[in-house]
Design a protein around this motif. Structure first.
Motif, mmCIF file in Angstrom:
data_model
loop_
_atom_site.group_PDB
_atom_site.id
_atom_site.type_symbol
_atom_site.label_atom_id
_atom_site.label_comp_id
_atom_site.label_asym_id
_atom_site.label_seq_id
_atom_site.Cartn_x
_atom_site.Cartn_y
_atom_site.Cartn_z
ATOM 1 N N LEU A 17 2.999 -27.145 -16.638
ATOM 2 C CA LEU A 17 3.034 -28.296 -15.743
ATOM 3 C C LEU A 17 2.078 -29.403 -16.167
ATOM 4 C CD1 LEU A 17 3.070 -26.381 -12.331
ATOM 5 C CD2 LEU A 17 5.025 -27.367 -13.545
ATOM 6 N N ARG A 18 0.931 -29.004 -16.697
ATOM 7 C CA ARG A 18 -0.078 -30.009 -17.012
ATOM 8 C C ARG A 18 -1.136 -29.419 -17.929
ATOM 9 N NH1 ARG A 18 -3.659 -33.501 -12.592
ATOM 10 N NH2 ARG A 18 -4.649 -34.885 -14.101
ATOM 11 N N LEU A 57 -14.828 -40.329 -1.732
ATOM 12 C CA LEU A 57 -13.805 -39.701 -0.892
ATOM 13 C C LEU A 57 -12.460 -40.398 -1.069
ATOM 14 C CD1 LEU A 57 -13.471 -37.428 1.160
ATOM 15 C CD2 LEU A 57 -14.012 -39.065 2.975
ATOM 16 N N TRP A 58 -12.485 -41.728 -1.138
ATOM 17 C CA TRP A 58 -11.244 -42.478 -1.351
ATOM 18 C C TRP A 58 -10.669 -42.179 -2.736
ATOM 19 C CZ3 TRP A 58 -7.370 -44.518 0.915
ATOM 20 C CH2 TRP A 58 -6.549 -45.452 0.272
ATOM 21 N N ASP A 59 -11.533 -42.088 -3.737
ATOM 22 C CA ASP A 59 -11.069 -41.783 -5.089
ATOM 23 C C ASP A 59 -10.446 -40.391 -5.144
ATOM 24 O OD1 ASP A 59 -10.634 -42.604 -7.701
ATOM 25 O OD2 ASP A 59 -12.471 -41.688 -8.449
ATOM 26 N N LEU A 60 -10.997 -39.452 -4.384
ATOM 27 C CA LEU A 60 -10.409 -38.114 -4.321
ATOM 28 C C LEU A 60 -9.002 -38.181 -3.733
ATOM 29 C CD1 LEU A 60 -10.508 -35.044 -4.570
ATOM 30 C CD2 LEU A 60 -11.734 -34.965 -2.379
ATOM 31 N N CYS A 61 -8.823 -38.988 -2.691
ATOM 32 C CA CYS A 61 -7.484 -39.168 -2.106
ATOM 33 C C CYS A 61 -6.514 -39.730 -3.140
ATOM 34 C CB CYS A 61 -7.550 -40.097 -0.894
ATOM 35 S SG CYS A 61 -8.447 -39.424 0.517
ATOM 36 N N LEU A 62 -6.976 -40.698 -3.934
ATOM 37 C CA LEU A 62 -6.129 -41.290 -4.970
ATOM 38 C C LEU A 62 -5.764 -40.261 -6.035
ATOM 39 C CD1 LEU A 62 -7.860 -44.772 -5.489
ATOM 40 C CD2 LEU A 62 -5.768 -44.273 -4.212
ATOM 41 N N GLN A 63 -6.729 -39.430 -6.418
ATOM 42 C CA GLN A 63 -6.472 -38.408 -7.435
ATOM 43 C C GLN A 63 -5.433 -37.398 -6.954
ATOM 44 O OE1 GLN A 63 -7.752 -38.400 -10.609
ATOM 45 N NE2 GLN A 63 -8.581 -40.388 -10.011
ATOM 46 N N LEU A 64 -5.540 -36.984 -5.703
ATOM 47 C CA LEU A 64 -4.587 -36.016 -5.158
ATOM 48 C C LEU A 64 -3.205 -36.639 -5.002
ATOM 49 C CD1 LEU A 64 -6.838 -34.267 -2.479
ATOM 50 C CD2 LEU A 64 -6.288 -33.488 -4.796
ATOM 51 N N SER A 65 -3.164 -37.922 -4.627
ATOM 52 C CA SER A 65 -1.885 -38.621 -4.528
ATOM 53 C C SER A 65 -1.224 -38.731 -5.898
ATOM 54 C CB SER A 65 -2.101 -40.016 -3.938
ATOM 55 O OG SER A 65 -0.889 -40.740 -3.902
ATOM 56 N N GLN A 66 -2.022 -39.032 -6.917
ATOM 57 C CA GLN A 66 -1.488 -39.123 -8.276
ATOM 58 C C GLN A 66 -0.948 -37.776 -8.735
ATOM 59 O OE1 GLN A 66 -4.299 -40.550 -11.174
ATOM 60 N NE2 GLN A 66 -2.876 -40.352 -12.874
ATOM 61 N N ARG A 67 -1.637 -36.701 -8.368
ATOM 62 C CA ARG A 67 -1.177 -35.366 -8.750
ATOM 63 C C ARG A 67 0.178 -35.060 -8.116
ATOM 64 N NH1 ARG A 67 -5.123 -30.191 -8.247
ATOM 65 N NH2 ARG A 67 -4.504 -30.156 -6.066
ATOM 66 N N MET A 68 0.377 -35.494 -6.867
ATOM 67 C CA MET A 68 1.668 -35.297 -6.210
ATOM 68 C C MET A 68 2.766 -36.087 -6.908
ATOM 69 S SD MET A 68 0.550 -35.382 -2.191
ATOM 70 C CE MET A 68 2.255 -35.308 -1.643
ATOM 71 N N MET A 69 2.455 -37.314 -7.331
ATOM 72 C CA MET A 69 3.443 -38.139 -8.026
ATOM 73 C C MET A 69 3.807 -37.527 -9.377
ATOM 74 S SD MET A 69 1.948 -41.938 -7.100
ATOM 75 C CE MET A 69 3.178 -42.796 -8.089
ATOM 76 N N GLU A 70 2.817 -36.987 -10.080
ATOM 77 C CA GLU A 70 3.088 -36.346 -11.368
ATOM 78 C C GLU A 70 3.952 -35.106 -11.183
ATOM 79 O OE1 GLU A 70 -0.803 -35.624 -12.856
ATOM 80 O OE2 GLU A 70 -1.089 -37.675 -13.603
ATOM 81 N N ALA A 71 3.683 -34.343 -10.123
ATOM 82 C CA ALA A 71 4.495 -33.159 -9.845
ATOM 83 C C ALA A 71 5.932 -33.557 -9.530
ATOM 84 C CB ALA A 71 3.897 -32.377 -8.681
ATOM 85 N N SER A 72 6.094 -34.641 -8.773
ATOM 86 C CA SER A 72 7.434 -35.132 -8.447
ATOM 87 C C SER A 72 8.179 -35.553 -9.707
ATOM 88 C CB SER A 72 7.335 -36.312 -7.479
ATOM 89 O OG SER A 72 8.606 -36.865 -7.215
ATOM 90 N N GLN A 73 7.471 -36.216 -10.639
ATOM 91 C CA GLN A 73 8.102 -36.649 -11.880
ATOM 92 C C GLN A 73 8.512 -35.453 -12.731
ATOM 93 O OE1 GLN A 73 8.912 -39.897 -12.803
ATOM 94 N NE2 GLN A 73 10.075 -38.733 -14.324
ATOM 95 N N THR A 74 7.675 -34.418 -12.747
ATOM 96 C CA THR A 74 8.015 -33.208 -13.495
ATOM 97 C C THR A 74 9.289 -32.573 -12.950
ATOM 98 O OG1 THR A 74 5.698 -32.755 -14.040
ATOM 99 C CG2 THR A 74 7.220 -30.895 -14.147
#
Length: 230
Positions: free
Chosen positions: A72-73, A123-140
């Motif tokens: 996956l990554r 804390l906001w950057d952590l939210c962005l990182q987790l959101s990006q991880r969800m988008m990458e999973a969706s693309q996979t």
């Protein structure tokens, strides 16, 4: 070679912490070493930690009950993995394996979150990182569901050529590793590589791939053309 302090300071989320908070974070660090092939986290386990890779290479592999494997990554030096168990009793959905001798820095949930939650930017950057991880999973998922295997393999090669910025690249991945990365089998990957060669997109030898027709390989990677059955 970057120091541990430099790697932590440059990592997502950690870079938003104040110097005093990063100092506190470093004091709570646990360092772990893994041999090549050693499992770091087993799929299905609750792992309430975050880790930063400071040496080596880690891959997250999803395994099916039938024994098929999908990579996956990859986590390279400077990458951070946020364990699902940081945020509750959530199981890790993939097995993380060291593909080279690897060293990580690890932090427990109670130590790490107590620091991050005191810093709004982190804390906001952590939210962005987790959101990006969800988008990458969706693309996979999209790639596996809708892209032909040939296109996924072409994309893998294009990414490697672009990363090396050369028209030839060493064969650093085995056929099995390439198959795991694109969700296929060793036999299919081998057959497709020689199909790419027959179409004069690449040349294949025992130690490297040579780029012949970048435009056609890109078109195949983007799904603009398909390989016809012969």
């Amino acid at each position: 070679m970057r120091t541990i302090e430099e790697l932590v300071s440059g990592a997502p989320v950690f870079s938003k912490l104040t110097p005093a908070q990063r100092k506190q974070l470093l004091e709570l660090t646990v360092e772990r070493n893994y041999r090549k092939g050693e499992i770091i986290i087993l799929q299905g386990t609750v792992w309430p930690y975050a880790m930063l890779v400071i040496r080596g290479l880690i891959r997250a592999n999803k395994e099916s009950p039938e024994g098929r494997c999908l990579s996956l990554r990859s986590f390279v030096i400077g990458s951070v993995f946020w364990g699902h168990g940081l945020f509750g009793e959530y199981c890790t959905p993939a097995t993380l394996v060291a593909y080279k001798p690897t060293t990580i820095l690890r932090w427990a949930a109670k130590d790490l979150l107590s620091i991050i939650t005191e810093n709004n930017e982190a804390l906001w950057d952590l939210c962005l990182q987790l959101s990006q991880r969800m988008m990458e999973a969706s693309q996979t998922i999209t790639d596996i569901a809708f892209s032909p295997v040939a296109s996924r393999l072409a994309r893998l090669l294009v990414d490697q050529f672009e990363a090396e910025r050369q028209t030839h690249i060493e064969r650093k991945m085995t056929l099995e590793e390439m198959a795991t990365t694109i969700g296929s089998t060793r036999e299919v990957v081998c057959r497709l590589l020689y199909r790419f060669s027959d179409k004069n997109m690449i040349q294949v030898d025992r130690s490297r791939f040579i780029l012949v027709d970048r435009e056609e390989l890109n078109k195949l990677a983007e799904g603009e053309i398909v390989l016809t059955k012969e």
